[in-house]
Design a protein around this motif. Structure first.
Motif, PDB file in Angstrom:
ATOM      1  N   PRO A  53     -48.564  70.343 -15.026  1.00 22.44           N
ATOM      2  CA  PRO A  53     -47.413  71.137 -14.571  1.00 22.44           C
ATOM      3  C   PRO A  53     -47.109  72.384 -15.385  1.00 22.44           C
ATOM      4  CG  PRO A  53     -46.872  68.796 -14.676  1.00 22.44           C
ATOM      5  CD  PRO A  53     -48.169  68.982 -15.406  1.00 22.44           C
ATOM      6  N   THR A  54     -47.369  72.361 -16.696  1.00 21.68           N
ATOM      7  CA  THR A  54     -47.010  73.485 -17.570  1.00 21.68           C
ATOM      8  C   THR A  54     -48.158  73.771 -18.535  1.00 21.68           C
ATOM      9  OG1 THR A  54     -45.883  71.885 -19.013  1.00 21.68           O
ATOM     10  CG2 THR A  54     -44.497  73.150 -17.491  1.00 21.68           C
ATOM     11  N   PRO A  55     -48.157  74.934 -19.167  1.00 18.63           N
ATOM     12  CA  PRO A  55     -49.229  75.244 -20.107  1.00 18.63           C
ATOM     13  C   PRO A  55     -49.351  74.218 -21.234  1.00 18.63           C
ATOM     14  CG  PRO A  55     -48.021  77.236 -19.561  1.00 18.63           C
ATOM     15  CD  PRO A  55     -47.253  76.094 -18.964  1.00 18.63           C
ATOM     16  N   ASP A  56     -48.210  73.659 -21.675  1.00 24.66           N
ATOM     17  CA  ASP A  56     -48.253  72.709 -22.777  1.00 24.66           C
ATOM     18  C   ASP A  56     -47.107  71.706 -22.630  1.00 24.66           C
ATOM     19  OD1 ASP A  56     -49.236  71.544 -25.044  1.00 24.66           O
ATOM     20  OD2 ASP A  56     -48.371  73.002 -26.438  1.00 24.66           O
ATOM     21  N   SER A  57     -47.263  70.534 -23.220  1.00 28.89           N
ATOM     22  CA  SER A  57     -46.218  69.512 -23.238  1.00 28.89           C
ATOM     23  C   SER A  57     -46.609  68.459 -24.261  1.00 28.89           C
ATOM     24  CB  SER A  57     -46.047  68.860 -21.859  1.00 28.89           C
ATOM     25  OG  SER A  57     -46.999  67.826 -21.655  1.00 28.89           O
ATOM     26  N   VAL A  58     -45.734  67.488 -24.488  1.00 24.99           N
ATOM     27  CA  VAL A  58     -46.021  66.420 -25.423  1.00 24.99           C
ATOM     28  C   VAL A  58     -47.187  65.550 -24.958  1.00 24.99           C
ATOM     29  CG1 VAL A  58     -44.420  64.733 -24.422  1.00 24.99           C
ATOM     30  CG2 VAL A  58     -44.938  64.644 -26.875  1.00 24.99           C
ATOM     31  N   MET A  59     -47.485  65.594 -23.662  1.00 27.37           N
ATOM     32  CA  MET A  59     -48.629  64.831 -23.168  1.00 27.37           C
ATOM     33  C   MET A  59     -49.937  65.600 -23.361  1.00 27.37           C
ATOM     34  SD  MET A  59     -47.041  62.173 -22.519  1.00 27.37           S
ATOM     35  CE  MET A  59     -48.474  61.199 -22.048  1.00 27.37           C
ATOM     36  N   ARG A  60     -49.838  66.794 -23.950  1.00 29.15           N
ATOM     37  CA  ARG A  60     -51.019  67.596 -24.271  1.00 29.15           C
ATOM     38  C   ARG A  60     -51.121  67.839 -25.769  1.00 29.15           C
ATOM     39  NH1 ARG A  60     -54.656  71.054 -21.764  1.00 29.15           N
ATOM     40  NH2 ARG A  60     -55.226  72.944 -22.889  1.00 29.15           N
ATOM     41  N   THR A  61     -49.968  68.096 -26.406  1.00 27.21           N
ATOM     42  CA  THR A  61     -49.928  68.414 -27.826  1.00 27.21           C
ATOM     43  C   THR A  61     -48.800  67.639 -28.491  1.00 27.21           C
ATOM     44  OG1 THR A  61     -50.684  70.665 -27.321  1.00 27.21           O
ATOM     45  CG2 THR A  61     -49.772  70.272 -29.510  1.00 27.21           C
ATOM     46  N   LEU A  62     -49.114  66.895 -29.547  1.00 28.56           N
ATOM     47  CA  LEU A  62     -48.066  66.171 -30.262  1.00 28.56           C
ATOM     48  C   LEU A  62     -47.019  67.151 -30.781  1.00 28.56           C
ATOM     49  CD1 LEU A  62     -49.893  63.449 -32.400  1.00 28.56           C
ATOM     50  CD2 LEU A  62     -48.967  63.294 -30.087  1.00 28.56           C
ATOM     51  N   GLY A  63     -45.756  66.729 -30.709  1.00 27.14           N
ATOM     52  CA  GLY A  63     -44.662  67.561 -31.175  1.00 27.14           C
ATOM     53  C   GLY A  63     -44.062  68.424 -30.090  1.00 27.14           C
ATOM     54  N   GLY A  64     -44.633  68.388 -28.889  1.00 27.20           N
ATOM     55  CA  GLY A  64     -44.092  69.157 -27.782  1.00 27.20           C
ATOM     56  C   GLY A  64     -42.961  68.422 -27.093  1.00 27.20           C
ATOM     57  N   ALA A  65     -42.635  68.866 -25.880  1.00 29.47           N
ATOM     58  CA  ALA A  65     -41.571  68.258 -25.086  1.00 29.47           C
ATOM     59  C   ALA A  65     -42.148  67.791 -23.760  1.00 29.47           C
ATOM     60  CB  ALA A  65     -40.445  69.266 -24.850  1.00 29.47           C
ATOM     61  N   TYR A  66     -41.435  66.904 -23.097  1.00 30.03           N
ATOM     62  CA  TYR A  66     -41.838  66.504 -21.752  1.00 30.03           C
ATOM     63  C   TYR A  66     -41.492  67.619 -20.774  1.00 30.03           C
ATOM     64  CZ  TYR A  66     -42.287  61.708 -23.483  1.00 30.03           C
ATOM     65  OH  TYR A  66     -42.664  60.581 -24.168  1.00 30.03           O
ATOM     66  N   ASN A  67     -42.436  67.993 -19.924  1.00 25.95           N
ATOM     67  CA  ASN A  67     -42.125  68.990 -18.898  1.00 25.95           C
ATOM     68  C   ASN A  67     -41.248  68.359 -17.813  1.00 25.95           C
ATOM     69  OD1 ASN A  67     -44.038  67.623 -17.158  1.00 25.95           O
ATOM     70  ND2 ASN A  67     -45.673  68.763 -18.190  1.00 25.95           N
ATOM     71  N   LEU A  68     -40.739  69.183 -16.916  1.00 25.95           N
ATOM     72  CA  LEU A  68     -39.760  68.702 -15.935  1.00 25.95           C
ATOM     73  C   LEU A  68     -40.296  67.604 -15.022  1.00 25.95           C
ATOM     74  CD1 LEU A  68     -38.013  72.093 -15.118  1.00 25.95           C
ATOM     75  CD2 LEU A  68     -36.971  70.098 -16.224  1.00 25.95           C
ATOM     76  N   PRO A  69     -41.496  67.708 -14.456  1.00 24.63           N
ATOM     77  CA  PRO A  69     -41.993  66.593 -13.644  1.00 24.63           C
ATOM     78  C   PRO A  69     -42.118  65.300 -14.440  1.00 24.63           C
ATOM     79  CG  PRO A  69     -43.219  68.585 -13.143  1.00 24.63           C
ATOM     80  CD  PRO A  69     -42.383  68.885 -14.357  1.00 24.63           C
TER      81      PRO A  69
END
Length: 411
Positions: free
Chosen positions: A283-299
Motif C-alpha cells: 500500500p505505501t512505499p514503507d511501513s513496519v511490515m517492510r522496515t523495523l521501526g516504521g508504522a502500520y499503513n492505513l490498510p
C-alpha cells in the motif's frame, strides 16, 4: 522479519489460542497517559492506577507448572484479548531479566498505532517459566537444542533468524483463559530474530531490537498481515498485499481500493500500489511490515482493528441486564475504553426518538425524568459505535463495531 528472514510461519490453527468461551523499563513511558492499571514487577512507580480500573494486587496462580501474573487488567477477560508473555531459557536466577524484557515488549507494542489507541481491548499476562538451563538454541548451535521448557530455537524451517517454539508446550504453560488469547514467547537470547503468524509469536527478549521486532511480528499475528519487503515470498493472500495495481483495484473494488489516494498519517506517502521486487504490490512505499521501526499503513491499521473486533464486542455487560425493568432505573452501557480523546459513541432513543443522555460521556441515561405513562411500556435503546476513520468498510463497522442494547421500562 526484515529482508531474508521470513517472519511469518506456516499457518497452524492449533498454535493460536483463541478460546471462544471465552515489558519497557520504568523510564520508558507510553506515548500518552493510560486509563488502565499497570501492576506487577516492572510497573512505573509514579503511574497512578485509577480506582475504577485498579487491580489491588497481581493475581498469582499456576498455569501448567509456572506461576502466572496478571500485570495489566483493562476489563473482563471474557471481552478482552489477553496477550500472554512466556519466557524460555530463563533460569530461576534470570526471572527478573525475563520480567523486565516482557515489560519492555508489551509496552513497545502499545506505543504503535492502532495498538496505542486500542490498548484498552487488551489484558496482559506474564507466565514465569523456569528453565533448567540458561539460553536457547541460537544460530551457532544449529542442531544442538538445549532442553528448555518451550523448546525455542533459531534455524526454524531452515532459516537462521526464524525463531520458533514448541507450540503445544507453550499453550500448556499458558493455560486456558476466559477469552481469546495470543501467546508471545520470549527467548533468553540477544540474537536478532522472531516469528509471527497463526502460531506462537516469538522474539529474542534480550535483543536490542526486541521492541521493534514485536511491533512487526504481532502485525502477522493479530492483523494477518504479510511481509512487504522485496525478498518476501510472492504470496498476496494478505490484506496488505496484492497482485493488482491501483487501477485494477478500483475497477474490481478489491483489496485496499477504499484507501487509494489517501495521505498516510505517518508520513509514509500516499496509499497506492507500490511494486516490490518480488512482483507483489504493497500500500505505501514503507511501513513496519517492510522496515523495523516504521508504522502500520492505513490498510494494515484497518485490518488490525477489524481482527480485534472479530473477537471483542464494543461494550461490556450493560447495567441492568437488557430486557424488562421496573421503576425508573438508571440505564448504563459500558463501552470498551479507547486511549485518547476519542471514545466510542453512544446514542440513545426512547421509543425510537433520539434523546440526549445526562452523562457527559453519554454512557448512561436516567429514566426518572422521562414522562412515562403508568402501565405503559417504554423501549429504551443505547447504540454503541466505533466511529474511527481508520476503518472504511462500513458494512464491517455495522456488523462488528456497532452494538445496540434495549430495555423495556414498565411504568
Amino acid at each position: 522479519m526484515p529482508p531474508g528472514n521470513p517472519g511469518r510461519i506456516v499457518r497452524s490453527l492449533a498454535a493460536l489460542v483463541l478460546v471462544s468461551t471465552a515489558v519497557l523499563p520504568a523510564a520508558l513511558e507510553l506515548a500518552g497517559p493510560s486509563p488502565f492499571g499497570v501492576i506487577g514487577a516492572g510497573a512505573p512507580a509514579d503511574r497512578a492506577v485509577p480506582p475504577h480500573t485498579a487491580v489491588q494486587r497481581a493475581e498469582l496462580r499456576t498455569a501448567g507448572d509456572a506461576p502466572t501474573v496478571d500485570i495489566r487488567r483493562t476489563g473482563d477477560p471474557a471481552n478482552r484479548i489477553t496477550l500472554v508473555l512466556l519466557g524460555d531459557g530463563y533460569t530461576a536466577e534470570e526471572q527478573d531479566a525475563f520480567r523486565e524484557q516482557a515489560d519492555r515488549a508489551w509496552r513497545a507494542l502499545m506505543e504503535i498505532e492502532p495498538f496505542r489507541s486500542y490498548q484498552g481491548f487488551f489484558n496482559i499476562r506474564r507466565v514465569e517459566v523456569v528453565s533448567p538451563v540458561s539460553g536457547i538454541a541460537e544460530t551457532e548451535s544449529r542442531g544442538r537444542n538445549p532442553a528448555t521448557p518451550l523448546g525455542m530455537h533459531f534455524w526454524c524451517e531452515g532459516t537462521a533468524r526464524l525463531l520458533c517454539a514448541d507450540e503445544e508446550a507453550t499453550a500448556r504453560y499458558a493455560g486456558r483463559g476466559e477469552g481469546p488469547q495470543y501467546l508471545i514467547a520470549l527467548a533468553n537470547s540477544t540474537e536478532y530474530g522472531g516469528a509471527g503468524g497463526t502460531g506462537v509469536t516469538t522474539l529474542a527478549g534480550g535483543s536490542a531490537d526486541a521492541g521493534r521486532i514485536i511491533q512487526h511480528e504481532i502485525g502477522h499475528t493479530v492483523g494477518d498481515l504479510g511481509d512487504e519487503y522485496d525478498s518476501a515470498p510472492d504470496d498476496a493472500d494478505y490484506p496488505n498485499l496484492a497482485t493488482e495495481n491501483a487501477e485494477e483495484m478500483r475497477r474490481k473494488q478489491s483489496k485496499w481500493w477504499r484507501w487509494l489516494g489517501v495521505e498516510s498519517p505517518d508520513g509514509a506517502g500516499t496509499v497506492g500500489a507500490y511494486r516490490s521486487a518480488n512482483g507483489i504490490y504493497r500500500p505505501t512505499p514503507d511501513s513496519v511490515m517492510r522496515t523495523l521501526g516504521g508504522a502500520y499503513n492505513l490498510p494494515s491499521r484497518e485490518a488490525i482493528i477489524e481482527e480485534i473486533y472479530r473477537r471483542i464486542r464494543p461494550t461490556d455487560t450493560p447495567v441492568p441486564a437488557p430486557g424488562d425493568v421496573t421503576g425508573r432505573p438508571r440505564l448504563e452501557v459500558r463501552p470498551v475504553p479507547l486511549t485518547g480523546a476519542r471514545q466510542l459513541r453512544v446514542d440513545w432513543t426512547v421509543d425510537g426518538v433520539p434523546v440526549e443522555p445526562q452523562a457527559a460521556d453519554r454512557s448512561w441515561l436516567d429514566t426518572a425524568p422521562l414522562a412515562l405513562e403508568p402501565g405503559h411500556s417504554t423501549n429504551v435503546t443505547a447504540t454503541v459505535r466505533d466511529t474511527t476513520d481508520w476503518v472504511r468498510d462500513e458494512a464491517f463497522r455495522e456488523r462488528y463495531m456497532t452494538r445496540s442494547v434495549s430495555w423495556t421500562v414498565v411504568g
